[in-house]
Write a protein that holds these residues in place. Structure first.
Motif, PDB file in Angstrom:
ATOM      1  N   UNK A  41      21.903   3.311   9.773  1.00  0.00           N
ATOM      2  CA  UNK A  41      22.672   4.300  10.544  1.00  0.00           C
ATOM      3  C   UNK A  41      21.780   5.040  11.543  1.00  0.00           C
ATOM      4  N   UNK A  42      20.574   5.363  11.145  1.00  0.00           N
ATOM      5  CA  UNK A  42      19.656   6.058  12.058  1.00  0.00           C
ATOM      6  C   UNK A  42      19.395   5.197  13.292  1.00  0.00           C
ATOM      7  N   UNK A  43      19.205   3.907  13.077  1.00  0.00           N
ATOM      8  CA  UNK A  43      18.971   3.001  14.212  1.00  0.00           C
ATOM      9  C   UNK A  43      20.209   2.920  15.101  1.00  0.00           C
ATOM     10  N   UNK A  44      21.378   2.830  14.496  1.00  0.00           N
ATOM     11  CA  UNK A  44      22.624   2.803  15.266  1.00  0.00           C
ATOM     12  C   UNK A  44      22.750   4.070  16.114  1.00  0.00           C
ATOM     13  N   UNK A  45      22.449   5.210  15.514  1.00  0.00           N
ATOM     14  CA  UNK A  45      22.574   6.483  16.208  1.00  0.00           C
ATOM     15  C   UNK A  45      21.602   6.571  17.374  1.00  0.00           C
ATOM     16  N   UNK A  46      20.375   6.126  17.173  1.00  0.00           N
ATOM     17  CA  UNK A  46      19.380   6.177  18.254  1.00  0.00           C
ATOM     18  C   UNK A  46      19.763   5.261  19.405  1.00  0.00           C
ATOM     19  N   UNK A  47      20.229   4.049  19.101  1.00  0.00           N
ATOM     20  CA  UNK A  47      20.534   3.127  20.191  1.00  0.00           C
ATOM     21  C   UNK A  47      21.788   3.542  20.961  1.00  0.00           C
ATOM     22  N   UNK A  48      22.643   4.348  20.360  1.00  0.00           N
ATOM     23  CA  UNK A  48      23.825   4.856  21.065  1.00  0.00           C
ATOM     24  C   UNK A  48      23.639   6.310  21.510  1.00  0.00           C
ATOM     25  N   UNK A  49      22.389   6.732  21.571  1.00  0.00           N
ATOM     26  CA  UNK A  49      22.040   8.064  22.089  1.00  0.00           C
ATOM     27  C   UNK A  49      22.745   9.191  21.332  1.00  0.00           C
ATOM     28  N   UNK A  50      22.912   9.018  20.073  1.00  0.00           N
ATOM     29  CA  UNK A  50      23.418   9.972  19.094  1.00  0.00           C
ATOM     30  C   UNK A  50      24.851  10.438  19.360  1.00  0.00           C
ATOM     31  N   UNK A  51      25.109  11.100  20.456  1.00  0.00           N
ATOM     32  CA  UNK A  51      26.447  11.641  20.719  1.00  0.00           C
ATOM     33  C   UNK A  51      27.481  10.517  20.834  1.00  0.00           C
ATOM     34  N   UNK A  52      27.127   9.448  21.527  1.00  0.00           N
ATOM     35  CA  UNK A  52      28.048   8.314  21.668  1.00  0.00           C
ATOM     36  C   UNK A  52      28.353   7.726  20.289  1.00  0.00           C
ATOM     37  N   UNK A  53      27.326   7.648  19.435  1.00  0.00           N
ATOM     38  CA  UNK A  53      27.534   7.147  18.077  1.00  0.00           C
ATOM     39  C   UNK A  53      28.600   7.969  17.362  1.00  0.00           C
ATOM     40  N   UNK A  54      28.463   9.290  17.382  1.00  0.00           N
ATOM     41  CA  UNK A  54      29.398  10.145  16.657  1.00  0.00           C
ATOM     42  C   UNK A  54      30.810  10.033  17.218  1.00  0.00           C
ATOM     43  N   UNK A  55      30.954   9.980  18.526  1.00  0.00           N
ATOM     44  CA  UNK A  55      32.278   9.825  19.133  1.00  0.00           C
ATOM     45  C   UNK A  55      32.893   8.486  18.737  1.00  0.00           C
ATOM     46  N   UNK A  56      32.091   7.427  18.769  1.00  0.00           N
ATOM     47  CA  UNK A  56      32.565   6.091  18.412  1.00  0.00           C
ATOM     48  C   UNK A  56      32.920   6.042  16.930  1.00  0.00           C
ATOM     49  N   UNK A  57      32.069   6.643  16.087  1.00  0.00           N
ATOM     50  CA  UNK A  57      32.273   6.642  14.639  1.00  0.00           C
ATOM     51  C   UNK A  57      33.612   7.300  14.292  1.00  0.00           C
ATOM     52  N   UNK A  58      33.838   8.493  14.826  1.00  0.00           N
ATOM     53  CA  UNK A  58      35.078   9.225  14.536  1.00  0.00           C
ATOM     54  C   UNK A  58      36.287   8.477  15.097  1.00  0.00           C
ATOM     55  N   UNK A  59      36.161   7.945  16.309  1.00  0.00           N
ATOM     56  CA  UNK A  59      37.267   7.178  16.909  1.00  0.00           C
ATOM     57  C   UNK A  59      37.605   5.957  16.063  1.00  0.00           C
ATOM     58  N   UNK A  60      36.573   5.233  15.646  1.00  0.00           N
ATOM     59  CA  UNK A  60      36.797   4.038  14.835  1.00  0.00           C
ATOM     60  C   UNK A  60      37.429   4.414  13.497  1.00  0.00           C
ATOM     61  N   UNK A  61      36.966   5.514  12.893  1.00  0.00           N
ATOM     62  CA  UNK A  61      37.565   5.963  11.633  1.00  0.00           C
ATOM     63  C   UNK A  61      39.053   6.253  11.817  1.00  0.00           C
ATOM     64  N   UNK A  62      39.410   6.964  12.877  1.00  0.00           N
ATOM     65  CA  UNK A  62      40.815   7.316  13.103  1.00  0.00           C
ATOM     66  C   UNK A  62      41.673   6.074  13.345  1.00  0.00           C
ATOM     67  N   UNK A  63      41.136   5.109  14.075  1.00  0.00           N
ATOM     68  CA  UNK A  63      41.851   3.846  14.300  1.00  0.00           C
ATOM     69  C   UNK A  63      42.056   3.120  12.972  1.00  0.00           C
ATOM     70  N   UNK A  64      41.002   3.062  12.159  1.00  0.00           N
ATOM     71  CA  UNK A  64      41.103   2.386  10.860  1.00  0.00           C
ATOM     72  C   UNK A  64      42.068   3.127   9.929  1.00  0.00           C
ATOM     73  N   UNK A  65      42.073   4.444   9.995  1.00  0.00           N
ATOM     74  CA  UNK A  65      42.973   5.233   9.158  1.00  0.00           C
ATOM     75  C   UNK A  65      44.434   4.971   9.534  1.00  0.00           C
ATOM     76  N   UNK A  66      44.705   4.873  10.829  1.00  0.00           N
ATOM     77  CA  UNK A  66      46.062   4.532  11.270  1.00  0.00           C
ATOM     78  C   UNK A  66      46.450   3.131  10.788  1.00  0.00           C
ATOM     79  N   UNK A  67      45.487   2.243  10.796  1.00  0.00           N
ATOM     80  CA  UNK A  67      45.739   0.859  10.400  1.00  0.00           C
ATOM     81  C   UNK A  67      45.960   0.720   8.896  1.00  0.00           C
ATOM     82  N   UNK A  68      45.078   1.335   8.092  1.00  0.00           N
ATOM     83  CA  UNK A  68      45.107   1.141   6.639  1.00  0.00           C
ATOM     84  C   UNK A  68      45.809   2.251   5.878  1.00  0.00           C
ATOM     85  N   UNK A  69      45.956   3.426   6.488  1.00  0.00           N
ATOM     86  CA  UNK A  69      46.593   4.579   5.833  1.00  0.00           C
ATOM     87  C   UNK A  69      45.940   4.907   4.489  1.00  0.00           C
ATOM     88  N   UNK A  70      44.627   4.714   4.445  1.00  0.00           N
ATOM     89  CA  UNK A  70      43.856   4.927   3.222  1.00  0.00           C
ATOM     90  C   UNK A  70      42.441   5.309   3.634  1.00  0.00           C
TER      91      UNK A  70
END
Length: 113
Positions: A41-70
């Motif tokens: 995760x640290x490597x992922x965060x560094x290569x996405x310049x930290x802020x982009x990682x967090x925005x992508x992470x939260x966006x992906x979580x919300x998309x997955x939550x809509x998909x799986x409802x779990x």
């Protein structure tokens, strides 16, 4: 990586907020699989310049939550988590890992639970 013990995490051993690793207990700092997961995760965060990682992470979580409802399935299907869980036991993975390797996990799904 700076390990900080916190009681804020109830359902997780830890959370990487680069350069800090927040953990329920300092003993997890000796757990090589846990530490490798968080180092990925640290490597992922560094290569996405930290802020982009967090925005992508939260966006992906919300998309997955809509998909799986779990929550658990949504969390485990976040692309960053898929890569980290898949390679957490491969202690030499970060030596050979290419930039943006998480992208290949968009076509792999976590299906348990």
């Amino acid at each position: 990586m700076i390990l900080i013990k916190t009681s804020l995490l109830k359902n997780y051993k830890g959370m990487m907020l680069w350069p800090f690793l927040l953990g329920q207990d300092r003993k997890y700092g000796k757990d090589v699989v846990f530490m490798n997961h968080e180092k990925i995760h640290a490597q992922q965060q560094k290569e996405l310049l930290i802020v982009i990682f967090y925005l992508w992470y939260v966006s992906d979580y919300l998309i997955q939550l809509l998909k799986y409802k779990n929550h658990h399935k949504a969390y485990r299907n976040i692309v960053f988590e898929r890569e980290s869980y898949f390679y957490e036991c491969s202690l030499d993975y970060l030596i050979t890992r290419n930039f943006f390797s998480f992208l290949k996990f968009y076509n792999k799904k976590y299906t348990d639970g």
